[in-house]
Design a protein around this motif. Structure first.
Motif, PDB file in Angstrom:
ATOM      1  N   PHE A 180       0.829  -1.209   0.000  1.00  0.00           N
ATOM      2  CA  PHE A 180       0.000   0.000   0.000  1.00  0.00           C
ATOM      3  C   PHE A 180       0.862   1.258   0.000  1.00  0.00           C
ATOM      4  O   PHE A 180       0.633   2.182  -0.792  1.00  0.00           O
ATOM      5  N   ALA A 181       1.871   1.302   0.882  1.00  0.00           N
ATOM      6  CA  ALA A 181       2.720   2.489   0.973  1.00  0.00           C
ATOM      7  C   ALA A 181       3.465   2.749  -0.332  1.00  0.00           C
ATOM      8  O   ALA A 181       3.608   3.897  -0.771  1.00  0.00           O
ATOM      9  N   GLY A 182       3.915   1.670  -0.991  1.00  0.00           N
ATOM     10  CA  GLY A 182       4.604   1.832  -2.266  1.00  0.00           C
ATOM     11  C   GLY A 182       3.693   2.363  -3.352  1.00  0.00           C
ATOM     12  O   GLY A 182       4.067   3.256  -4.122  1.00  0.00           O
ATOM     13  N   ALA A 183       2.467   1.826  -3.422  1.00  0.00           N
ATOM     14  CA  ALA A 183       1.503   2.288  -4.419  1.00  0.00           C
ATOM     15  C   ALA A 183       1.100   3.731  -4.151  1.00  0.00           C
ATOM     16  O   ALA A 183       0.928   4.533  -5.081  1.00  0.00           O
ATOM     17  N   TYR A 184       0.957   4.075  -2.883  1.00  0.00           N
ATOM     18  CA  TYR A 184       0.566   5.433  -2.505  1.00  0.00           C
ATOM     19  C   TYR A 184       1.634   6.440  -2.936  1.00  0.00           C
ATOM     20  O   TYR A 184       1.327   7.474  -3.537  1.00  0.00           O
ATOM     21  N   ARG A 185       2.882   6.113  -2.627  1.00  0.00           N
ATOM     22  CA  ARG A 185       3.965   7.033  -2.985  1.00  0.00           C
ATOM     23  C   ARG A 185       4.100   7.162  -4.501  1.00  0.00           C
ATOM     24  O   ARG A 185       4.369   8.255  -5.021  1.00  0.00           O
ATOM     25  N   ALA A 186       3.905   6.055  -5.221  1.00  0.00           N
ATOM     26  CA  ALA A 186       4.003   6.108  -6.680  1.00  0.00           C
ATOM     27  C   ALA A 186       2.919   7.016  -7.260  1.00  0.00           C
ATOM     28  O   ALA A 186       3.138   7.681  -8.270  1.00  0.00           O
ATOM     29  N   ARG A 187       1.742   7.048  -6.623  1.00  0.00           N
ATOM     30  CA  ARG A 187       0.639   7.846  -7.156  1.00  0.00           C
ATOM     31  C   ARG A 187       0.721   9.313  -6.737  1.00  0.00           C
ATOM     32  O   ARG A 187       0.413  10.210  -7.531  1.00  0.00           O
ATOM     33  N   PHE A 188       1.132   9.592  -5.491  1.00  0.00           N
ATOM     34  CA  PHE A 188       1.042  10.951  -4.973  1.00  0.00           C
ATOM     35  C   PHE A 188       2.396  11.603  -4.712  1.00  0.00           C
ATOM     36  O   PHE A 188       2.450  12.790  -4.398  1.00  0.00           O
ATOM     37  N   GLY A 189       3.475  10.836  -4.824  1.00  0.00           N
ATOM     38  CA  GLY A 189       4.795  11.412  -4.663  1.00  0.00           C
ATOM     39  C   GLY A 189       5.253  11.611  -3.234  1.00  0.00           C
ATOM     40  O   GLY A 189       6.347  12.139  -2.998  1.00  0.00           O
ATOM     41  N   VAL A 190       4.433  11.247  -2.264  1.00  0.00           N
ATOM     42  CA  VAL A 190       4.778  11.339  -0.845  1.00  0.00           C
ATOM     43  C   VAL A 190       4.290  10.081  -0.153  1.00  0.00           C
ATOM     44  O   VAL A 190       3.487   9.318  -0.698  1.00  0.00           O
ATOM     45  N   THR A 191       4.750   9.853   1.073  1.00  0.00           N
ATOM     46  CA  THR A 191       4.280   8.698   1.827  1.00  0.00           C
ATOM     47  C   THR A 191       2.952   9.034   2.494  1.00  0.00           C
ATOM     48  O   THR A 191       2.628  10.215   2.697  1.00  0.00           O
ATOM     49  N   PRO A 192       2.177   8.020   2.879  1.00  0.00           N
ATOM     50  CA  PRO A 192       0.922   8.290   3.599  1.00  0.00           C
ATOM     51  C   PRO A 192       1.144   9.075   4.885  1.00  0.00           C
ATOM     52  O   PRO A 192       0.356   9.974   5.205  1.00  0.00           O
ATOM     53  N   SER A 193       2.205   8.750   5.625  1.00  0.00           N
ATOM     54  CA  SER A 193       2.464   9.449   6.884  1.00  0.00           C
ATOM     55  C   SER A 193       2.804  10.923   6.642  1.00  0.00           C
ATOM     56  O   SER A 193       2.450  11.790   7.449  1.00  0.00           O
ATOM     57  N   GLN A 194       3.456  11.226   5.511  1.00  0.00           N
ATOM     58  CA  GLN A 194       3.738  12.630   5.184  1.00  0.00           C
ATOM     59  C   GLN A 194       2.452  13.391   4.914  1.00  0.00           C
ATOM     60  O   GLN A 194       2.278  14.538   5.339  1.00  0.00           O
ATOM     61  N   THR A 195       1.526  12.763   4.212  1.00  0.00           N
ATOM     62  CA  THR A 195       0.241  13.408   3.943  1.00  0.00           C
ATOM     63  C   THR A 195      -0.483  13.693   5.236  1.00  0.00           C
ATOM     64  O   THR A 195      -1.028  14.786   5.438  1.00  0.00           O
ATOM     65  N   LEU A 196      -0.508  12.721   6.147  1.00  0.00           N
ATOM     66  CA  LEU A 196      -1.184  12.915   7.423  1.00  0.00           C
ATOM     67  C   LEU A 196      -0.493  13.983   8.251  1.00  0.00           C
ATOM     68  O   LEU A 196      -1.156  14.837   8.860  1.00  0.00           O
ATOM     69  N   ARG A 197       0.825  13.978   8.242  1.00  0.00           N
ATOM     70  CA  ARG A 197       1.570  14.949   9.035  1.00  0.00           C
ATOM     71  C   ARG A 197       1.362  16.370   8.500  1.00  0.00           C
ATOM     72  O   ARG A 197       1.212  17.316   9.264  1.00  0.00           O
ATOM     73  N   ASP A 198       1.345  16.495   7.166  1.00  0.00           N
ATOM     74  CA  ASP A 198       1.173  17.820   6.555  1.00  0.00           C
ATOM     75  C   ASP A 198      -0.265  18.285   6.594  1.00  0.00           C
ATOM     76  O   ASP A 198      -0.559  19.467   6.402  1.00  0.00           O
ATOM     77  N   ARG A 199      -1.206  17.336   6.780  1.00  0.00           N
ATOM     78  CA  ARG A 199      -2.644  17.653   6.830  1.00  0.00           C
ATOM     79  C   ARG A 199      -3.048  18.486   5.643  1.00  0.00           C
ATOM     80  O   ARG A 199      -3.600  19.573   5.765  1.00  0.00           O
ATOM     81  N   ARG A 200      -2.793  17.949   4.466  1.00  0.00           N
ATOM     82  CA  ARG A 200      -3.109  18.669   3.237  1.00  0.00           C
ATOM     83  C   ARG A 200      -4.597  18.827   3.094  1.00  0.00           C
ATOM     84  O   ARG A 200      -5.361  17.999   3.495  1.00  0.00           O
TER      85      ARG A 200
END
Length: 311
Positions: free
Chosen positions: A291-311
């Motif tokens: 999941f983490a690999g697919a997420y980063r490939a699609r959005f360019g960041v890790t899931p935890s980075q998205t949560l931390r940045d609260r985009r």
């Protein structure tokens, strides 16, 4: 000013910069903002001149409807102005800069990317590209734009009141759907009657049935056979139909849909209260490494980075 920044980052976008224009201005910030499923609706004003910078929206489309004053915008290399006669529309690509005078109070409507794209697709019954090639704005004086803006204002007023119809969950859901479907019919785009705007043939009912099922329950454990049964065709027929009309297999589409849902949820979640693994499991991702690999490939960041940045 710090409180205004934190509020807008929490309700709209994490990478949001708000700076006052001039020396030691007096701020008179006020905002009524409501999150309702895939839409965030608010009436916002700062009472002083400010400059707002937002990184590419990625997960959402956004509409600004000035109620008073004139707003100046720079997006994707173009400068545009909005006032009570014309709204601004932003695609989920390209940074945004706003010159927002203290005299300007506006409606700010954020719509999750997948929700609007799905609605445009359904309204036109033809294949569309993502992100949608929308125009920079629409008219608020006549036509559907005027009606849509009035609908948004009424919805916000009802949601902020104690005893309105919109406080009932079923009515709120229907009103929310009206806002999304109304926007799909209001925004300017090259689809519809312009043959050059078509991105592909009409999707057959078999494909639409499978798409409807996936969008209704993205976290459900579908197999290709399950989707084929729902569509009323064989597995090979469904796979070929998806290849021709969607450009990918049913399960690839489902994985992308799930990733978009996870991204949208992490983007608006509180980092102290949400868990990446919980959100991923809820949308059918049981192997967190893949999941983490697919997420980063699609959005360019890790899931935890998205949560931390609260985009």
């Amino acid at each position: 000013m710090d409180e205004a920044r934190e509020f807008c980052r929490r309700m709209y976008y994490g990478p949001l910069r708000i700076e006052p224009v001039g020396d030691a201005p007096r701020i008179d910030f006020s905002a009524d903002v409501v999150l309702l499923g895939p839409i965030t609706v608010g009436e916002v004003g700062y009472g002083t001149d400010i400059r707002v910078s937002i990184e590419a929206l990625e997960t959402a489309y956004h509409v600004l409807v000035p109620l008073t004053g004139v707003l100046r915008s720079r997006h994707r290399g173009a400068v545009a102005h909005a006032d009570p006669t014309r709204a601004l529309v932003y695609r989920p690509t390209g940074d945004i800069e706003l010159d927002w005078p203290g005299s300007c109070r506006l409606l700010s409507v954020k719509v999750e990317r997948a929700a609007l794209e799905r609605e445009v697709d359904a309204a036109l019954d033809q294949r569309v590209v993502s992100p949608l090639p929308l125009g920079t704005g629409f008219d608020l004086v006549d036509g559907p734009g005027r009606t849509w803006a009035a609908l948004v204002r009424l919805l916000l007023s009802e949601l902020c009141g104690p005893d309105g119809l919109a406080s009932q969950p079923r009515m709120a859901a229907r009103w929310r759907d009206m806002v999304v479907s109304g926007l799909a019919l209001t925004v300017e785009h090259p689809y519809g009657e312009e043959p050059a705007g078509l991105q592909g043939p009409h999707r057959p009912r078999t494909v639409k049935r499978a798409l409807d099922a996936m969008h209704a329950e993205p976290g459900r454990e579908y197999r290709t056979r399950d989707l084929a049964d729902l569509a009323g065709v064989g597995v090979r027929v469904l796979q070929e139909a998806f290849r021709q009309h969607v450009g990918m297999s049913p399960l690839t589409y489902l994985r992308r849909l799930r990733l978009d849902h996870v991204h949208a949820e992490l983007s608006r979640a509180d980092a102290g209260q949400a868990s990446v693994s919980e959100v991923a499991y809820r949308y059918g991702f049981t192997h967190l490494g893949r999941f983490a690999g697919a997420y980063r490939a699609r959005f360019g960041v890790t899931p935890s980075q998205t949560l931390r940045d609260r985009r």
